[in-house]
Scaffold this active site. Structure first.
Site, PDB file in Angstrom:
ATOM      1  N   SER A   1      61.139  46.518  19.129  1.00 44.43           N
ATOM      2  CA  SER A   1      60.087  45.548  18.807  1.00 44.43           C
ATOM      3  C   SER A   1      59.371  45.886  17.490  1.00 44.43           C
ATOM      4  O   SER A   1      59.053  47.039  17.216  1.00 44.43           O
ATOM      5  CB  SER A   1      59.053  45.550  19.944  1.00 44.43           C
ATOM      6  OG  SER A   1      58.024  44.633  19.633  1.00 44.43           O
TER       7      SER A   1
ATOM      8  N   GLY B   1      55.996  42.112  19.142  1.00 44.71           N
ATOM      9  CA  GLY B   1      54.997  41.993  20.200  1.00 44.71           C
ATOM     10  C   GLY B   1      54.253  40.662  20.149  1.00 44.71           C
ATOM     11  O   GLY B   1      53.744  40.277  19.097  1.00 44.71           O
TER      12      GLY B   1
ATOM     13  N   ALA C   1      50.994  50.432  10.092  1.00 39.60           N
ATOM     14  CA  ALA C   1      49.789  50.000  10.798  1.00 39.60           C
ATOM     15  C   ALA C   1      49.712  48.488  10.643  1.00 39.60           C
ATOM     16  O   ALA C   1      48.812  47.931  10.002  1.00 39.60           O
ATOM     17  CB  ALA C   1      48.546  50.675  10.232  1.00 39.60           C
TER      18      ALA C   1
ATOM     19  N   ASN D   1      58.485  41.421  23.935  1.00 40.95           N
ATOM     20  CA  ASN D   1      57.497  42.508  23.948  1.00 40.95           C
ATOM     21  C   ASN D   1      56.119  41.849  23.989  1.00 40.95           C
ATOM     22  O   ASN D   1      55.835  40.921  23.235  1.00 40.95           O
ATOM     23  CB  ASN D   1      57.696  43.352  22.680  1.00 40.95           C
ATOM     24  CG  ASN D   1      56.750  44.532  22.578  1.00 40.95           C
ATOM     25  OD1 ASN D   1      55.620  44.377  22.144  1.00 40.95           O
ATOM     26  ND2 ASN D   1      57.212  45.710  22.938  1.00 40.95           N
TER      27      ASN D   1
ATOM     28  N   CYS E   1      50.444  50.838  21.549  1.00 38.97           N
ATOM     29  CA  CYS E   1      50.333  50.668  20.104  1.00 38.97           C
ATOM     30  C   CYS E   1      49.168  51.480  19.546  1.00 38.97           C
ATOM     31  O   CYS E   1      48.031  51.317  19.972  1.00 38.97           O
ATOM     32  CB  CYS E   1      50.141  49.208  19.730  1.00 38.97           C
ATOM     33  SG  CYS E   1      50.066  49.015  17.934  1.00 38.97           S
TER      34      CYS E   1
ATOM     35  N   THR F   1      63.416  51.807  13.013  1.00 44.58           N
ATOM     36  CA  THR F   1      63.271  52.114  11.586  1.00 44.58           C
ATOM     37  C   THR F   1      64.603  52.096  10.835  1.00 44.58           C
ATOM     38  O   THR F   1      64.639  51.744   9.653  1.00 44.58           O
ATOM     39  CB  THR F   1      62.566  53.483  11.446  1.00 44.58           C
ATOM     40  OG1 THR F   1      61.268  53.350  12.045  1.00 44.58           O
ATOM     41  CG2 THR F   1      62.396  53.910  10.008  1.00 44.58           C
TER      42      THR F   1
HETATM   43  C1  LIG Z   1      56.778  48.037  11.389  1.00 44.32           C
HETATM   44  C2  LIG Z   1      56.777  48.367  12.851  1.00 44.32           C
HETATM   45  C3  LIG Z   1      56.212  47.469  13.763  1.00 44.32           C
HETATM   46  C4  LIG Z   1      56.201  47.756  15.138  1.00 44.32           C
HETATM   47  N1  LIG Z   1      55.680  46.847  16.019  1.00 44.32           N
HETATM   48  C5  LIG Z   1      55.764  47.087  17.365  1.00 44.32           C
HETATM   49  C6  LIG Z   1      55.313  46.115  18.314  1.00 44.32           C
HETATM   50  O1  LIG Z   1      54.858  45.001  17.983  1.00 44.32           O
HETATM   51  N2  LIG Z   1      55.396  46.424  19.641  1.00 44.32           N
HETATM   52  C7  LIG Z   1      55.914  47.627  20.066  1.00 44.32           C
HETATM   53  O2  LIG Z   1      55.971  47.867  21.281  1.00 44.32           O
HETATM   54  N3  LIG Z   1      56.368  48.551  19.188  1.00 44.32           N
HETATM   55  C8  LIG Z   1      56.302  48.313  17.857  1.00 44.32           C
HETATM   56  N4  LIG Z   1      56.788  49.243  16.970  1.00 44.32           N
HETATM   57  C9  LIG Z   1      57.368  50.515  17.465  1.00 44.32           C
HETATM   58  C10 LIG Z   1      58.903  50.456  17.529  1.00 44.32           C
HETATM   59  O3  LIG Z   1      59.341  49.439  18.401  1.00 44.32           O
HETATM   60  C11 LIG Z   1      59.478  51.808  17.986  1.00 44.32           C
HETATM   61  O4  LIG Z   1      58.938  52.141  19.241  1.00 44.32           O
HETATM   62  C12 LIG Z   1      59.184  52.949  17.018  1.00 44.32           C
HETATM   63  O5  LIG Z   1      59.263  52.528  15.676  1.00 44.32           O
HETATM   64  C13 LIG Z   1      60.117  54.152  17.239  1.00 44.32           C
HETATM   65  O6  LIG Z   1      61.468  53.809  17.011  1.00 44.32           O
HETATM   66  P1  LIG Z   1      62.202  54.034  15.584  1.00 44.32           P
HETATM   67  O7  LIG Z   1      61.924  55.462  15.175  1.00 44.32           O
HETATM   68  O8  LIG Z   1      63.654  53.762  15.842  1.00 44.32           O
HETATM   69  O9  LIG Z   1      61.591  53.064  14.631  1.00 44.32           O
HETATM   70  C14 LIG Z   1      56.778  48.981  15.594  1.00 44.32           C
HETATM   71  C15 LIG Z   1      57.359  49.877  14.664  1.00 44.32           C
HETATM   72  C16 LIG Z   1      57.370  49.581  13.316  1.00 44.32           C
HETATM   73  C17 LIG Z   1      58.013  50.563  12.355  1.00 44.32           C
END
Ligand SMILES: Cc1cc2nc3c(=O)[nH]c(=O)nc-3n(C[C@H](O)[C@H](O)[C@H](O)COP(=O)(O)O)c2cc1C
Length: 307
Positions: free
Chosen positions: A21, A46, A70, A99, A132, A268
């Protein structure tokens, strides 16, 4: 041929790789870059009851081995998602997980109910973001107290029939206690984990690099932390775990499954390589072939700890 199909509770996935997400928009942004039908599923940005503009820029910056964000849960709101995005997502043969984020338990319930009713047949599961770090009210505040996680999970569970996934925060003293609370309250699966609170400073200007001062760290920097949390949580509960945090290649995905995950999410990595989620499906298949594994689900929870 490797059987890539997995189940996460009652959710059936063509393969274990989902997009995380917030890192893949509403999925449609990527239709020219990769074939969404090759994914196990898409976890969309989300959704809240009403649109949220998010935090002021700058709200993303690169760090060593990862990134900080952020965003502040910017989203178009659940109505616009149901009307404008979901009908087009139904063209693809992959699971759509919504989400959900709310400022109160009531808001979480309302959003989940709308997705369950108006998204019937096209939304395949709900993932509650109780973790979050980038919003002042709610967000992680929901995810740090087992009683609050239980009340929230139970309230949504009673209101919807869809498979219910609770996404846990890494920023807690005892993640096993939170995981057990979510399971007891009726969660079908848990996602582990969200970003880790962190900050970056520009030494020349002496200013924080994000307008919000701090943000959430993601990417390869958090992978060892996330792997351990997946291991700890999968030992604590009997419901499936979806692992994420810094997965960049098929072998990373395999490691999360070995630690106990039934499926994984890629976040990411997509910022580096928009085709990463599909590439990782292929690499995971190759890994299984090389290891002589007939079905990818056989990897789940196979960590050898006895030396
Ligand atoms: C730009 C960005 C926006 C995100 N927005 C959400 C979100 O809306 N809801 C959520 O549950 N996690 C959100 N996340 C967290 C990611 O879904 C994930 O849990 C986190 O980045 C770890 O995984 P990764 O290292 O593969 O990115 C966001 C992450 C990033 C980088």
């Amino acid at each position: 041929m490797v059987d890539l199909s997995v189940t996460v509770g009652s959710l059936k996935l063509n393969n274990p790789v989902l997009t995380a997400s917030g890192t893949f928009g509403y999925g449609l942004e990527y239709v020219d870059l990769l074939d969404l039908s090759k994914l196990g599923g898409i976890v969309v940005k989300g959704l809240s009851r009403w649109p949220i503009p998010g935090n002021k820029p700058p709200r993303i910056c690169e760090t060593a081995c990862g990134m900080l964000n952020a965003i502040g849960l910017q989203n178009i709101g659940v109505d616009a998602f149901l009307d404008e995005k979901l009908p087009r997502l139904a063209d693809f043969d992959c699971a759509i997980i919504a989400n959900v984020y709310g400022h109160s338990i009531e808001e979480y319930v309302e959003v989940a109910q709308l997705l369950d009713q108006r998204g019937a047949g096209r939304v395949h599961g709900i993932e509650l973001n109780v973790s979050c770090p980038n919003v002042e009210a709610g967000g992680m505040a929901f995810g740090v107290d087992p009683d609050v996680v239980a009340r929230l999970t139970q309230s949504v569970r009673q209101a919807v029939d869809l498979p219910l996934i609770v996404k846990l925060s890494p920023q807690v003293t005892d993640i096993a206690a939170i995981a057990r609370a979510a399971q007891q309250a009726g969660a079908d699966a848990l996602s582990v984990t969200n970003t880790i609170p962190a900050m970056a400073i520009d030494a020349a200007t002496r200013k924080p690099k994000l307008s919000n001062i701090s943000g959430g760290l993601s990417g390869p920097a958090i992978k060892p932390v996330a792997l351990r949390l997946v291991w700890v949580v999968s030992q604590a509960v009997s419901i499936p775990v979806i692992g994420l945090g810094g997965i960049m290649c098929g072998q990373d995905a395999a490691e999360f499954m070995i630690a106990g995950a039934s499926a994984v999410q890629v976040g990411t990595a997509t910022f580096n390589d928009p085709q990463a989620p599909c590439r990782i499906v292929g690499e995971l298949e190759q890994f299984c072939e090389q290891q002589g594994i007939g079905a990818v689900r056989e990897l789940t929870g196979t960590l050898k700890v006895d030396g």
